[in-house]
Design a protein around this motif. Structure first.
Motif, mmCIF file in Angstrom:
data_model
loop_
_atom_site.group_PDB
_atom_site.id
_atom_site.type_symbol
_atom_site.label_atom_id
_atom_site.label_comp_id
_atom_site.label_asym_id
_atom_site.label_seq_id
_atom_site.Cartn_x
_atom_site.Cartn_y
_atom_site.Cartn_z
ATOM 1 N N TYR A 99 67.857 54.210 73.326
ATOM 2 C CA TYR A 99 67.956 55.659 73.256
ATOM 3 C C TYR A 99 66.700 56.314 72.704
ATOM 4 N N THR B 30 75.733 66.392 78.176
ATOM 5 C CA THR B 30 74.668 66.327 77.174
ATOM 6 C C THR B 30 73.478 65.567 77.750
ATOM 7 N N ASN B 32 69.160 64.458 77.244
ATOM 8 C CA ASN B 32 67.882 64.396 76.537
ATOM 9 C C ASN B 32 66.802 64.667 77.576
ATOM 10 N N LYS B 49 59.633 66.106 73.745
ATOM 11 C CA LYS B 49 60.995 65.674 74.046
ATOM 12 C C LYS B 49 61.991 66.605 73.377
ATOM 13 N N TYR B 50 63.159 66.714 73.986
ATOM 14 C CA TYR B 50 64.255 67.455 73.400
ATOM 15 C C TYR B 50 65.480 66.562 73.343
ATOM 16 N N PHE B 51 66.024 66.414 72.119
ATOM 17 C CA PHE B 51 67.266 65.670 71.960
ATOM 18 C C PHE B 51 68.384 66.619 71.534
ATOM 19 N N SER B 52 68.096 67.479 70.560
ATOM 20 C CA SER B 52 69.093 68.428 70.070
ATOM 21 C C SER B 52 68.366 69.427 69.173
ATOM 22 N N GLY B 53 69.091 70.448 68.719
ATOM 23 C CA GLY B 53 68.525 71.406 67.781
ATOM 24 C C GLY B 53 67.811 72.554 68.475
ATOM 25 N N ASP B 54 66.736 73.000 67.889
ATOM 26 C CA ASP B 54 65.981 74.147 68.395
ATOM 27 C C ASP B 54 65.598 73.912 69.850
ATOM 28 N N PRO B 55 66.021 74.805 70.746
ATOM 29 C CA PRO B 55 65.728 74.583 72.166
ATOM 30 C C PRO B 55 64.263 74.793 72.534
ATOM 31 N N LYS B 69 70.131 75.805 78.502
ATOM 32 C CA LYS B 69 71.277 75.042 78.993
ATOM 33 C C LYS B 69 71.967 75.747 80.154
ATOM 34 N N SER B 95 70.874 61.165 80.556
ATOM 35 C CA SER B 95 72.192 61.678 80.198
ATOM 36 C C SER B 95 73.120 60.529 79.859
#
Lengths: 113, 112
Positions: A99, B30, B32, B49-55, B69, B95
């Motif tokens: 991951y 969801t 990444n 990269k984007y995983f979560s949090g601030d877009p 999103k 995903s």
């Protein structure tokens, strides 16, 4: 070494020959991936290893393609009886685990005549 | 099946121009998201990269990308490009698994 290395960088094969492509991942990286990148396309997933176990080979295009990672480090992608449609760049990537971000090698450009 | 679309295949800009490269994906769960860059003669390198949090994600070399999103988009931006930004740029989506799904890439040429 500091990054993922692949050899050879270039390979020319006559149709019907077998080829073997090598990947040395970053030391300590558990996950290893092979991708195929055709001209003008993005990389496409071929297969995935976690240590020495090949957990996913769903992307291998035919049974002429075979990959191994016997000791959980170096991996070899073998293509038997190469065909012209196998001409592509073969990319290897490794990551700490499945991951995390993947780190890519320089690729092997295979040309089948 | 999941897919990633990069609508601009070739982009030519002059130095100091602003850049925006489009990336849309088809998966509804969801995800990444990644942008990779490949400079001439070099291997793929991670830009951001984007995983979560601030877009709004900031990466290396002044690049940033915004995850929207509702639009299934992750466009790459840079306010002022340099000649050294000449490269091919790939958007990738993951995903729920480890499989990167890449777009077809955008070749950017920056004129000095």
């Amino acid at each position: 070494g500091a990054g993922v290395s692949q050899s050879p960088r270039y390979k020319v094969a006559k149709r019907g020959q077998d080829v073997a492509l090598r990947c040395d991942p970053i030391s300590g990286h558990v996950s290893l991936f092979w991708y195929q990148q055709a001209l003008g396309q993005g990389p496409e997933f071929l297969t995935y290893f976690q240590n020495e176990a090949q957990l996913d080979k769903s992307g291998l295009p035919s049974d002429r393609f075979f990959a191994e990672r016997p000791e959980g480090s170096v991996s070899t992608l073998k293509i038997q009886r190469t065909q012209q449609e196998d001409s592509a760049v073969y990319l290897c990537a490794s990551s700490l685990n499945s991951y995390n971000e993947q780190f890519f090698g320089p690729g092997t450009r295979l040309t089948v005549l | 099946a999941q897919s990633v679309s990069q609508h601009n295949h070739h982009v030519i800009l002059s130095e100091a121009a602003s850049l925006e490269l489009g990336c849309n994906y088809s998966y509804g769960g969801t995800v990444n998201l990644f942008w990779y860059v490949q400079y001439p003669g070099q291997h793929l390198q991670l830009l951001l990269k984007y995983f979560s949090g601030d877009p709004l994600v900031k990466g290396i070399k002044g690049f940033e990308a915004e995850f929207i999103k509702s639009k299934f988009s992750f466009n790459l931006r840079k306010p002022s490009v340099q000649w050294s930004d000449t490269a091919e740029y790939f958007c990738a989506v993951v995903s729920g698994t480890y499989k990167y799904i890449f777009g077809t890439g955008t070749r950017l040429k920056v004129l000095a």
